[in-house]
Motif scaffolding. Structure first.
Motif, PDB file in Angstrom:
ATOM      1  N   GLY A 151      -1.899 -35.865 -51.213  1.00  0.00           N
ATOM      2  CA  GLY A 151      -3.231 -36.228 -51.712  1.00  0.00           C
ATOM      3  C   GLY A 151      -3.140 -36.713 -53.150  1.00  0.00           C
ATOM      4  N   GLN A 152      -4.260 -36.566 -53.891  1.00  0.00           N
ATOM      5  CA  GLN A 152      -4.236 -37.114 -55.251  1.00  0.00           C
ATOM      6  C   GLN A 152      -3.177 -36.437 -56.117  1.00  0.00           C
ATOM      7  OE1 GLN A 152      -8.097 -37.077 -57.067  1.00  0.00           O
ATOM      8  NE2 GLN A 152      -8.740 -35.129 -56.191  1.00  0.00           N
ATOM      9  N   MET A 153      -3.024 -35.111 -55.999  1.00  0.00           N
ATOM     10  CA  MET A 153      -2.054 -34.431 -56.870  1.00  0.00           C
ATOM     11  C   MET A 153      -0.617 -34.631 -56.391  1.00  0.00           C
ATOM     12  SD  MET A 153      -3.899 -33.387 -59.231  1.00  0.00           S
ATOM     13  CE  MET A 153      -2.731 -32.437 -60.189  1.00  0.00           C
ATOM     14  N   ASP A 164       3.254 -34.468 -45.442  1.00  0.00           N
ATOM     15  CA  ASP A 164       1.828 -34.128 -45.242  1.00  0.00           C
ATOM     16  C   ASP A 164       1.645 -33.917 -43.751  1.00  0.00           C
ATOM     17  OD1 ASP A 164      -1.194 -34.258 -45.270  1.00  0.00           O
ATOM     18  OD2 ASP A 164      -0.857 -34.755 -47.359  1.00  0.00           O
ATOM     19  N   LEU A 165       0.394 -33.799 -43.324  1.00  0.00           N
ATOM     20  CA  LEU A 165       0.141 -33.453 -41.922  1.00  0.00           C
ATOM     21  C   LEU A 165       0.598 -34.518 -40.927  1.00  0.00           C
ATOM     22  CD1 LEU A 165      -3.387 -31.838 -42.300  1.00  0.00           C
ATOM     23  CD2 LEU A 165      -1.249 -30.675 -41.680  1.00  0.00           C
ATOM     24  N   ALA A 198       1.573 -29.049 -52.869  1.00  0.00           N
ATOM     25  CA  ALA A 198       0.346 -29.574 -53.493  1.00  0.00           C
ATOM     26  C   ALA A 198      -0.668 -29.855 -52.387  1.00  0.00           C
ATOM     27  CB  ALA A 198       0.649 -30.821 -54.307  1.00  0.00           C
ATOM     28  N   ALA A 199      -0.795 -28.912 -51.457  1.00  0.00           N
ATOM     29  CA  ALA A 199      -1.754 -29.064 -50.350  1.00  0.00           C
ATOM     30  C   ALA A 199      -3.114 -28.517 -50.789  1.00  0.00           C
ATOM     31  CB  ALA A 199      -1.252 -28.331 -49.114  1.00  0.00           C
ATOM     32  N   GLU A 224      -6.553 -26.629 -51.663  1.00  0.00           N
ATOM     33  CA  GLU A 224      -6.690 -25.332 -52.366  1.00  0.00           C
ATOM     34  C   GLU A 224      -7.251 -24.285 -51.402  1.00  0.00           C
ATOM     35  OE1 GLU A 224      -5.367 -24.595 -55.012  1.00  0.00           O
ATOM     36  OE2 GLU A 224      -6.548 -23.289 -56.297  1.00  0.00           O
ATOM     37  N   LYS A 233      -1.830 -22.795 -47.532  1.00  0.00           N
ATOM     38  CA  LYS A 233      -0.624 -22.719 -48.363  1.00  0.00           C
ATOM     39  C   LYS A 233       0.376 -21.734 -47.751  1.00  0.00           C
ATOM     40  CE  LYS A 233      -2.935 -24.107 -52.672  1.00  0.00           C
ATOM     41  NZ  LYS A 233      -2.368 -25.426 -52.891  1.00  0.00           N
ATOM     42  N   ASN A 266       1.315 -26.055 -56.861  1.00  0.00           N
ATOM     43  CA  ASN A 266       0.450 -26.714 -57.843  1.00  0.00           C
ATOM     44  C   ASN A 266      -0.960 -26.120 -57.795  1.00  0.00           C
ATOM     45  OD1 ASN A 266      -0.118 -28.886 -59.745  1.00  0.00           O
ATOM     46  ND2 ASN A 266      -1.291 -29.854 -58.103  1.00  0.00           N
ATOM     47  N   SER A 268      -4.464 -24.517 -58.378  1.00  0.00           N
ATOM     48  CA  SER A 268      -5.261 -24.506 -59.606  1.00  0.00           C
ATOM     49  C   SER A 268      -5.670 -23.095 -59.983  1.00  0.00           C
ATOM     50  CB  SER A 268      -6.549 -25.300 -59.391  1.00  0.00           C
ATOM     51  OG  SER A 268      -6.268 -26.580 -58.936  1.00  0.00           O
ATOM     52  N   HIS A 328       1.617 -26.211 -62.579  1.00  0.00           N
ATOM     53  CA  HIS A 328       0.250 -26.695 -62.397  1.00  0.00           C
ATOM     54  C   HIS A 328       0.008 -27.961 -63.218  1.00  0.00           C
ATOM     55  CE1 HIS A 328      -4.292 -26.141 -63.177  1.00  0.00           C
ATOM     56  NE2 HIS A 328      -4.104 -26.814 -62.057  1.00  0.00           N
ATOM     57  N   PHE A 329       0.028 -29.092 -62.510  1.00  0.00           N
ATOM     58  CA  PHE A 329      -0.213 -30.383 -63.152  1.00  0.00           C
ATOM     59  C   PHE A 329      -1.706 -30.613 -63.305  1.00  0.00           C
ATOM     60  CE2 PHE A 329       3.978 -30.825 -61.362  1.00  0.00           C
ATOM     61  CZ  PHE A 329       4.643 -31.680 -62.217  1.00  0.00           C
ATOM     62  N   ASN A 351      -4.932 -33.565 -63.499  1.00  0.00           N
ATOM     63  CA  ASN A 351      -5.307 -34.795 -62.805  1.00  0.00           C
ATOM     64  C   ASN A 351      -5.907 -35.809 -63.787  1.00  0.00           C
ATOM     65  OD1 ASN A 351      -6.000 -36.509 -60.708  1.00  0.00           O
ATOM     66  ND2 ASN A 351      -7.822 -35.355 -60.120  1.00  0.00           N
ATOM     67  N   ILE A 401     -12.378 -34.357 -60.017  1.00  0.00           N
ATOM     68  CA  ILE A 401     -11.496 -33.262 -59.577  1.00  0.00           C
ATOM     69  C   ILE A 401     -11.607 -33.077 -58.063  1.00  0.00           C
ATOM     70  CG2 ILE A 401     -11.159 -30.733 -59.685  1.00  0.00           C
ATOM     71  CD1 ILE A 401     -12.137 -30.904 -62.631  1.00  0.00           C
ATOM     72  N   LYS A 438     -13.194 -38.887 -54.129  1.00  0.00           N
ATOM     73  CA  LYS A 438     -12.271 -39.081 -53.002  1.00  0.00           C
ATOM     74  C   LYS A 438     -13.002 -39.301 -51.674  1.00  0.00           C
ATOM     75  CE  LYS A 438     -11.315 -34.113 -52.466  1.00  0.00           C
ATOM     76  NZ  LYS A 438     -10.301 -33.060 -52.594  1.00  0.00           N
TER      77      LYS A 438
HETATM   78  P1  NAD Z   1      -6.331 -33.484 -51.779  1.00  0.00           P
HETATM   79  O1  NAD Z   1      -7.417 -33.076 -50.865  1.00  0.00           O
HETATM   80  O2  NAD Z   1      -6.380 -34.833 -52.426  1.00  0.00           O
HETATM   81  O3  NAD Z   1      -4.905 -33.391 -51.026  1.00  0.00           O
HETATM   82  C1  NAD Z   1      -4.492 -32.295 -50.286  1.00  0.00           C
HETATM   83  C2  NAD Z   1      -3.488 -32.789 -49.263  1.00  0.00           C
HETATM   84  O4  NAD Z   1      -2.930 -31.640 -48.579  1.00  0.00           O
HETATM   85  C3  NAD Z   1      -4.117 -33.677 -48.181  1.00  0.00           C
HETATM   86  O5  NAD Z   1      -3.424 -34.911 -48.109  1.00  0.00           O
HETATM   87  C4  NAD Z   1      -3.941 -32.848 -46.903  1.00  0.00           C
HETATM   88  O6  NAD Z   1      -3.721 -33.639 -45.757  1.00  0.00           O
HETATM   89  C5  NAD Z   1      -2.707 -32.033 -47.266  1.00  0.00           C
HETATM   90  N1  NAD Z   1      -2.508 -30.880 -46.389  1.00  0.00           N
HETATM   91  C6  NAD Z   1      -3.428 -30.004 -45.926  1.00  0.00           C
HETATM   92  N2  NAD Z   1      -2.835 -29.112 -45.098  1.00  0.00           N
HETATM   93  C7  NAD Z   1      -1.514 -29.437 -45.051  1.00  0.00           C
HETATM   94  C8  NAD Z   1      -0.401 -28.890 -44.361  1.00  0.00           C
HETATM   95  N3  NAD Z   1      -0.534 -27.837 -43.574  1.00  0.00           N
HETATM   96  N4  NAD Z   1       0.795 -29.477 -44.527  1.00  0.00           N
HETATM   97  C9  NAD Z   1       0.929 -30.559 -45.330  1.00  0.00           C
HETATM   98  N5  NAD Z   1      -0.089 -31.115 -46.022  1.00  0.00           N
HETATM   99  C10 NAD Z   1      -1.304 -30.562 -45.871  1.00  0.00           C
HETATM  100  O7  NAD Z   1      -6.245 -32.318 -52.879  1.00  0.00           O
HETATM  101  P2  NAD Z   1      -5.618 -32.399 -54.349  1.00  0.00           P
HETATM  102  O8  NAD Z   1      -6.700 -32.677 -55.323  1.00  0.00           O
HETATM  103  O9  NAD Z   1      -4.395 -33.260 -54.330  1.00  0.00           O
HETATM  104  O10 NAD Z   1      -5.216 -30.866 -54.561  1.00  0.00           O
HETATM  105  C11 NAD Z   1      -3.990 -30.351 -54.092  1.00  0.00           C
HETATM  106  C12 NAD Z   1      -3.652 -29.089 -54.847  1.00  0.00           C
HETATM  107  O11 NAD Z   1      -3.549 -29.383 -56.244  1.00  0.00           O
HETATM  108  C13 NAD Z   1      -4.684 -27.962 -54.725  1.00  0.00           C
HETATM  109  O12 NAD Z   1      -4.010 -26.725 -54.731  1.00  0.00           O
HETATM  110  C14 NAD Z   1      -5.516 -28.143 -55.988  1.00  0.00           C
HETATM  111  O13 NAD Z   1      -6.136 -26.955 -56.394  1.00  0.00           O
HETATM  112  C15 NAD Z   1      -4.433 -28.534 -56.969  1.00  0.00           C
HETATM  113  N6  NAD Z   1      -4.906 -29.245 -58.156  1.00  0.00           N
HETATM  114  C16 NAD Z   1      -5.926 -30.155 -58.035  1.00  0.00           C
HETATM  115  C17 NAD Z   1      -6.375 -30.828 -59.179  1.00  0.00           C
HETATM  116  C18 NAD Z   1      -7.480 -31.837 -59.095  1.00  0.00           C
HETATM  117  O14 NAD Z   1      -8.029 -32.215 -60.144  1.00  0.00           O
HETATM  118  N7  NAD Z   1      -7.817 -32.326 -57.914  1.00  0.00           N
HETATM  119  C19 NAD Z   1      -5.778 -30.579 -60.418  1.00  0.00           C
HETATM  120  C20 NAD Z   1      -4.712 -29.663 -60.485  1.00  0.00           C
HETATM  121  C21 NAD Z   1      -4.291 -29.002 -59.346  1.00  0.00           C
END
Ligand code: NAD
Length: 308
Positions: A29-31, A50-51, A106-107, A109, A114, A134, A136, A157-158, A160, A252, A291
């Motif tokens: 995903g984005q992270m 990813d999935l 980074a799946a 939250e 996880k 990663n 949050s 923890h990166f 965004n 976010i 998103k």
């Molecule tokens: P997102 O929704 O953009 O991406 C999450 C990805 O995880 C999706 O592509 C999803 O298909 C995948 N996923 C779900 N279940 C899965 C599985 N069983 N196996 C493999 N992949 C799987 O979310 P995001 O914003 O990238 O957040 C990801 C993590 O990073 C979270 O823990 C979030 O808390 C953390 N984070 C997010 C931010 C933010 O600003 N968005 C900042 C720092 C940390």
């Protein structure tokens, strides 16, 4: 005469030499995409899981787009971009992560998701591999205890968007060993980022402060104190924030904001962390922010339009 090296120096040498070359990322995903982007640019071999293959390919395509944008704005050269792209690989099967030195999860939250990922990735990993998350806000210590490698489990923890934001929080669980901590620090250094070490408490440092502020902005909207536009303008011009809190929430992801509030609420048992019902409603509607095309702003037209 044989040279004598005291045990503590041997240990220090060991700590220095745990080298990371190959990185696995679970969640494109984005992270996950952002972490893949900066890791490949720093010369690491990166394998993204990813999935489904479609989601993985979409993640890689978005990294390609972001690298191209960096070339256009002359932040990197086209040679840097080509070298980074050559380092990015799809890992359609967990087995493709078998010889990674570091796997960063980074799946979404969600602790159950996880844990399920750790259950499937741990049996594949080599014994010395480091597993990082990663997350949050979710407890590193608790998630580490569900793996076969609590000593080699750590929070990296990166922020965004990953290619832009300088900070990385490094969070040790209670069992994380020094070698893992040093390896994480070296990795963050090599990415050219700055780390801050946080103790393992809900939300760590940045989100403990930032997300309740966003939640309060949503309460301010919910109670009719101001509109989306006036709340965002107030914080941008009145507190010198580069982005208004509602715009930031959309950026976010409202689902991520809600999960973090729930973690703070559950983990600290203080009613001041209760999630705003309006945030819950937006998430239930599937209005997750940028998103999903709609959140506190509607992004489906040329310009974002406030939804309230
Ligand atoms: P997102 O929704 O953009 O991406 C999450 C990805 O995880 C999706 O592509 C999803 O298909 C995948 N996923 C779900 N279940 C899965 C599985 N069983 N196996 C493999 N992949 C799987 O979310 P995001 O914003 O990238 O957040 C990801 C993590 O990073 C979270 O823990 C979030 O808390 C953390 N984070 C997010 C931010 C933010 O600003 N968005 C900042 C720092 C940390």
């Amino acid at each position: 005469m044989e040279k004598f090296t005291p045990a503590f120096l041997l240990e220090a040498e060991n700590i220095m030499t745990k080298e990371i070359k190959k990185i696995g990322i679970v969640g494109a995903g984005q992270m996950g995409g952002g972490i893949a982007h900066v890791s490949a640019l720093a010369g690491y071999d990166v394998y993204i899981n990813d999935l489904t293959p479609d989601v993985i390919n979409a993640g890689i395509a978005s990294v390609e787009g972001n690298l191209a944008r960096q070339v256009s704005s002359e932040k990197i050269s086209s040679e840097d971009r080509d070298a980074a792209l050559a380092k990015l690989h799809a890992a359609n099967d967990m087995q493709d992560l078998a010889d990674c030195d570091l796997v960063i999860e980074a799946a979404s939250e969600n602790e159950a998701i996880k844990r399920q990922i750790y259950n499937s990735v741990c049996p594949v990993l080599k014994p010395g591999a480091i597993l990082a998350t990663n997350t949050s806000s979710i407890s590193i210590t608790r998630m580490a205890s569900s793996t076969d490698r609590a000593e080699q489990f750590i929070g990296i923890h990166f922020m965004n968007p990953v290619p832009v934001m300088k900070l990385v929080e490094i969070v040790r669980g209670i069992a994380t060993d020094d070698e893992t901590f040093e390896a994480a620090r070296n990795y963050v250094d090599r990415l050219g980022k700055i780390y801050a070490v946080s103790e393992d408490f809900p939300g760590f440092m940045v989100n403990r402060i930032l997300i309740p502020m966003i939640n309060e902005a949503i309460y301010t909207l919910y109670e009719g104190v101001g509109s989306v536009e006036s709340i965002d303008t107030s914080l941008r011009l009145g507190a010198n924030h580069p982005m208004g809190p509602l715009q930031l929430a959309d950026f976010i992801g409202l689902d991520t904001c809600l999960s973090i509030m729930q973690v703070l609420h559950d983990g600290l048992s203080d009613t001041k962390y209760r999630p705003c019902p309006l945030l819950v409603k937006y998430v239930e509607a599937g209005w997750l922010g940028k998103k999903s095309g709609r959140g506190f702003y509607d992004y489906r037209g040329e310009e974002p339009v406030p939804t309230r």
